[in-house]
Design an enzyme around this catalytic site. Structure first.
Site, PDB file in Angstrom:
ATOM      1  N   ASP A   9       0.844  -1.188   0.000  1.00 18.87           N
ATOM      2  CA  ASP A   9       0.000   0.000   0.000  1.00 18.87           C
ATOM      3  C   ASP A   9       0.886   1.247   0.000  1.00 18.87           C
ATOM      4  O   ASP A   9       1.917   1.262  -0.654  1.00 18.87           O
ATOM      5  CB  ASP A   9      -0.943  -0.038   1.212  1.00 18.87           C
ATOM      6  N   HIS A  25      -3.381   6.016   3.845  1.00 15.14           N
ATOM      7  CA  HIS A  25      -4.212   4.894   3.403  1.00 15.14           C
ATOM      8  C   HIS A  25      -3.675   3.561   3.920  1.00 15.14           C
ATOM      9  O   HIS A  25      -4.422   2.733   4.461  1.00 15.14           O
ATOM     10  CB  HIS A  25      -4.282   4.893   1.875  1.00 15.14           C
ATOM     11  N   SER A  84     -11.321  -0.542  -0.223  1.00 13.64           N
ATOM     12  CA  SER A  84     -10.019  -0.583   0.458  1.00 13.64           C
ATOM     13  C   SER A  84     -10.182  -0.866   1.942  1.00 13.64           C
ATOM     14  O   SER A  84      -9.288  -1.436   2.575  1.00 13.64           O
ATOM     15  CB  SER A  84      -9.291   0.764   0.299  1.00 13.64           C
TER      16      SER A  84
END
Length: 409
Positions: A116, A147, A345
């Site tokens: 990620d 994120h 996600s």
């Protein structure tokens, strides 16, 4: 000339030498050795500039398993939703809905990998976790985007100020590959190199979690702006590059599955994508994006809550393998504290965490410990109850994943 990625098997040369009679290992000279010799696949990634003639030569090279034009990747951006805010988010609702709060398993002893935007290693949610980090983006290990930190927190984060955020908080060993820079951008060779890094570890990661996509529109736009190609030609080149990268991902997944014969294997989990817009039209549905659409990947759709039961998030792409909570998910904020995000996600790390619980559970059950066995349990135990009436099975896949329970056989 353009930049291409080549996939080879490093161990293929050993078998080639054996067939040529030059193998000098301990079984050399034994009748039938060629048929008995086995070595785990060992992916090797090369990035080279190739002309059209070079490509034709490469296509005839038997050592090259797959070839793809380098293309951009991008973060699957969290989605804003009307009437959903940090204040409205219910902490741990996802953990409860997948049964992790009542499971006797916590992921202890299972190594996981997150590919990620990196991780905020100093966040209290990751205290006591051995984080092995590697930056493939060129922007440094730290997660300035946030994120990756949020996703990792949902997989194995410890409680923060009394709020549980992690599905598998017993995990103490994680590989963190930064394959997207601080703006959420990357490239396919970054992703392939990270997967090679993970698969080449002496101690295997039992689950790989990724929430990113191959950026087809961005690739076509770049070809127009940087290479001065006409739009029609740029679109054609980008489409072929997209197909080549999907084939390479399939080839790499095949190698990872074959490694299971030697180390038990790895389950790969990926976000289905957020391109659908059901709030605009019920028919505005986009199918699972790459790499989640690759063969052998557990693609994940996102669910939200409603008064009539679980609903498929309006942005969640259709045809996922399974689904998990992905709306109003509270997890770690890079820099400290917590925040709520929406997206496939956010659903994906729920499935990655549940997968870690199944690895731990099967290790204690006497069942042969392989990725195939874990994957089978993950799919077989997904539930279809609790959904709002009229939920399309194509939108929810096999159903909502569930943690192993104390009554597991």
């Amino acid at each position: 000339m353009a930049q291409y990625i080549l996939l080879r098997d490093e161990n293929a040369s050993a078998l080639s030498h054996l067939r040529g009679g030059t193998f000098s290992g301990p079984t050399a000279g034994i009748s039938g050795t060629e048929g008995m010799f086995r070595a785990p696949p060992s992916p090797m990634i090369e990035t080279v500039d190739l002309s059209a003639n070079d490509m034709r030569d490469a296509a005839r090279d038997p050592s090259i398993l797959s070839m793809a034009r380098s293309m951009p990747t991008r973060l699957i951006e969290p989605e804003p939703l009307e009437n959903v805010s940090d204040a409205d988010a219910v902490p741990a609702w996802g953990i409860t809905s997948v049964g992790a709060d009542n499971s006797p398993f916590d992921g202890r002893g299972v190594r996981v990998a997150v590919l990620d935007t990196g991780i905020d290693a100093a966040h209290p949610a990751f205290a006591g976790v051995t984080l092995t980090q590697k930056d493939f983006s060129g922007s440094g290990d730290h997660d300035a985007n946030g994120h990756g930190t949020h996703c990792a927190g949902t997989i194995f984060g410890r409680a923060v100020d009394g709020t549980r955020i992690g599905v598998a908080p017993g995990v103490t060993d994680a590989l963190i590959g930064k394959v997207l820079d601080d703006n959420g951008s990357g490239s396919s060779e970054m992703l392939f190199n990270a997967m090679r890094w993970v698969s080449g570890q002496e101690k295997p990661a039992r689950v790989i979690s990724m929430s990113l996509g191959f950026d087809f529109p961005g690739f076509a736009e770049r070809l127009v702006q940087q290479n001065n190609l006409p739009v029609l030609l740029a679109t054609s080149v980008a489409l072929e590059g997209y197909r080549m990268n999907l084939r390479m991902f399939d080839a790499l997944m095949s190698m990872i599955r074959r490694q299971a014969d030697f180390n038990g294997g790895t389950v790969v989990v990926a976000a289905a994508g957020n391109e659908s817009r059901r709030q605009i039209s019920p028919d505005f549905e986009v199918s699972v994006s790459v790499p989640a659409a690759a063969e052998g990947v557990v693609s994940v759709g996102a669910l939200g809550q409603s008064g009539s039961g679980l609903t498929v998030a309006p942005f969640s792409n259709t045809n996922p393998v399974v689904s998990a909570p992905g709306v109003g998910i509270v997890s770690a904020r890079s820099g400290g504290g917590l925040r709520s995000l929406n997206g496939t996600s956010m659903a994906t790390p729920h499935v990655a965490g549940i997968t870690a619980l199944w690895w731990q559970a099967l290790a204690q059950s006497g069942v042969p410990l392989t990725a195939r066995a874990v994957d089978s349990r993950l799919l077989a135990t997904a539930v279809t109850s609790g959904f709002a009436p009229g939920t399309d099975l194509m939108d929810r896949g096999q159903g909502l994943v569930q943690a192993p329970s104390a009554a597991m056989n």
